[in-house]
Design a protein around this motif. Structure first.
Motif, short mmCIF file in Angstrom:
data_model
loop_
_atom_site.label_atom_id
_atom_site.label_comp_id
_atom_site.label_asym_id
_atom_site.label_seq_id
_atom_site.Cartn_x
_atom_site.Cartn_y
_atom_site.Cartn_z
N LEU A 64 1.40 -26.00 26.64
CA LEU A 64 1.97 -26.62 25.43
C LEU A 64 1.04 -26.42 24.24
CD1 LEU A 64 4.27 -28.33 24.28
CD2 LEU A 64 2.93 -30.36 24.90
N ARG A 65 -0.26 -26.53 24.45
CA ARG A 65 -1.23 -26.28 23.38
C ARG A 65 -1.14 -24.83 22.90
NH1 ARG A 65 -5.86 -23.77 22.61
NH2 ARG A 65 -7.30 -24.58 21.08
N VAL A 86 1.50 -22.89 23.06
CA VAL A 86 2.76 -22.73 22.33
C VAL A 86 2.66 -23.33 20.94
CG1 VAL A 86 5.19 -23.45 22.31
CG2 VAL A 86 4.18 -22.55 24.39
N ILE A 87 2.03 -24.49 20.82
CA ILE A 87 1.90 -25.15 19.52
C ILE A 87 1.02 -24.33 18.57
CG2 ILE A 87 0.90 -27.15 18.35
CD1 ILE A 87 1.92 -28.83 20.72
N TRP A 88 -0.09 -23.81 19.06
CA TRP A 88 -1.03 -23.06 18.23
C TRP A 88 -0.81 -21.55 18.34
CZ3 TRP A 88 -3.63 -25.87 14.87
CH2 TRP A 88 -3.83 -27.21 15.15
N LEU A 89 0.40 -21.13 18.65
CA LEU A 89 0.69 -19.72 18.86
C LEU A 89 0.43 -18.87 17.61
CD1 LEU A 89 1.69 -17.83 21.06
CD2 LEU A 89 4.00 -18.15 20.23
N ASP A 90 0.66 -19.43 16.43
CA ASP A 90 0.42 -18.67 15.19
C ASP A 90 -1.04 -18.30 15.02
OD1 ASP A 90 3.08 -18.83 14.64
OD2 ASP A 90 2.89 -20.57 13.31
N GLU A 91 -1.95 -19.14 15.54
CA GLU A 91 -3.38 -18.86 15.40
C GLU A 91 -3.92 -17.97 16.52
OE1 GLU A 91 -5.64 -22.37 14.99
OE2 GLU A 91 -4.44 -23.16 13.36
N LEU A 92 -3.11 -17.66 17.50
CA LEU A 92 -3.59 -16.91 18.67
C LEU A 92 -3.34 -15.42 18.57
CD1 LEU A 92 -2.59 -19.35 21.55
CD2 LEU A 92 -4.81 -19.08 20.47
N TRP A 93 -2.92 -14.91 17.43
CA TRP A 93 -2.66 -13.47 17.30
C TRP A 93 -3.91 -12.75 16.81
CZ3 TRP A 93 1.05 -11.85 20.02
CH2 TRP A 93 2.18 -12.64 20.22
N ASN A 94 -4.99 -12.92 17.51
CA ASN A 94 -6.23 -12.20 17.27
C ASN A 94 -6.95 -12.04 18.61
OD1 ASN A 94 -7.28 -14.73 17.76
ND2 ASN A 94 -7.70 -15.18 15.62
N TYR A 95 -8.15 -11.47 18.59
CA TYR A 95 -8.86 -11.25 19.85
C TYR A 95 -9.23 -12.56 20.55
CZ TYR A 95 -9.19 -6.34 18.73
OH TYR A 95 -8.87 -5.04 18.45
N GLY A 118 -7.57 -15.37 20.40
CA GLY A 118 -6.33 -15.90 20.96
C GLY A 118 -5.90 -15.17 22.21
N LEU A 119 -6.06 -13.86 22.20
CA LEU A 119 -5.71 -13.09 23.40
C LEU A 119 -6.64 -13.40 24.56
CD1 LEU A 119 -4.76 -9.65 21.85
CD2 LEU A 119 -3.24 -11.39 22.77
N THR A 120 -7.91 -13.63 24.27
CA THR A 120 -8.84 -14.00 25.36
C THR A 120 -8.49 -15.39 25.90
OG1 THR A 120 -10.46 -14.83 23.76
CG2 THR A 120 -10.75 -12.57 24.56
N VAL A 121 -8.01 -16.29 25.03
CA VAL A 121 -7.60 -17.61 25.51
C VAL A 121 -6.39 -17.47 26.44
CG1 VAL A 121 -6.54 -19.80 24.79
CG2 VAL A 121 -8.53 -18.92 23.58
N ILE A 122 -5.43 -16.63 26.07
CA ILE A 122 -4.24 -16.44 26.91
C ILE A 122 -4.61 -15.79 28.25
CG2 ILE A 122 -2.05 -15.20 27.07
CD1 ILE A 122 -1.76 -15.68 24.03
N TRP A 149 -7.42 -34.92 25.34
CA TRP A 149 -6.68 -35.00 26.60
C TRP A 149 -7.06 -33.86 27.53
CZ3 TRP A 149 -4.22 -37.80 29.90
CH2 TRP A 149 -3.31 -37.24 30.79
N LEU A 150 -7.14 -32.64 27.01
CA LEU A 150 -7.52 -31.50 27.85
C LEU A 150 -8.96 -31.61 28.32
CD1 LEU A 150 -5.74 -28.59 25.98
CD2 LEU A 150 -5.13 -29.59 28.17
N GLY A 151 -9.82 -32.19 27.50
CA GLY A 151 -11.21 -32.41 27.90
C GLY A 151 -11.31 -33.40 29.06
N ILE A 152 -10.51 -34.47 28.99
CA ILE A 152 -10.50 -35.46 30.08
C ILE A 152 -9.98 -34.83 31.36
CG2 ILE A 152 -9.41 -37.60 30.86
CD1 ILE A 152 -9.51 -38.53 27.92
#
Length: 174
Positions: free
Chosen positions: A48-49, A51-60, A62-66, A123-126
């Motif tokens: 979900l995170r 999908v929400i931040w998908l606009d910021e993930l179109w770089n290196y 972001g691709l490493t996060v995916i 939440w993801l940290g917990i």
């Protein structure tokens, strides 16, 4: 293998194959099931995170996060499979999968994902902290259970060997 009682009371079925009783560890089973649900919640939350931040993930980055997310979800699935297999079988044939996959693939990807997501989402940290604690407890319980099962097998084998030697000695003296 499951233990099946036959109508005659013997522990064999079709083709006279012997059944072995399961000696699973209840604590390890509970930890694995809890970790399954925590991992499922973490996977859905992180997806979900993404999908929400998908606009910021179109770089290196972001691709490493995916890619790290895909590796983490796949490695966690295999790790849980290995844990359930170790718990349900007497021989730890998948112990190598658990011991190599967790430190070599899963932990580095989770650390990377935790570092990228914690600043924005508590939440993801917990959830990741809870997963780290559960993995440590699972590994500890699995290793202790494997050591105890191995020592029991060796002890039974030594007792059986000693009994056979005594029986052979008695037969020779008669």
């Amino acid at each position: 293998m499951a233990t099946i009682e036959t109508p005659t009371g013997s522990s064999s079925y079709n083709y006279s194959l012997a059944l072995t009783p399961l000696r699973s560890n209840l604590l390890l089973q509970m930890l694995l099931q809890l970790n399954f649900y925590v991992s499922l919640i973490w996977s859905c939350s992180f997806l979900l995170r993404i999908v929400i931040w998908l606009d910021e993930l179109w770089n290196y980055k972001g691709l490493t996060v995916i890619v790290a997310y895909a590796l983490a979800v796949g490695a966690e699935s295999f790790r849980l499979y290995a844990g359930f297999s170790i718990n349900l079988r007497t021989g730890a044939t998948t112990m190598w999968l658990l011991l190599t996959l967790t430190p070599c693939v899963l932990l580095p990807t989770w650390v990377y994902l935790r570092l990228t997501a914690v600043s924005r989402n508590v939440w993801l940290g917990i959830l990741s902290n809870l997963q780290f604690v559960l993995i440590a407890l699972e590994a500890l319980v699995a290793l202790i259970n494997h050591a105890l099962c191995t020592s029991r097998k060796e002890r039974r084998q030594l007792e059986l060997t000693g009994y056979q030697l005594q029986k052979g000695f008695r037969d020779r003296t008669k």
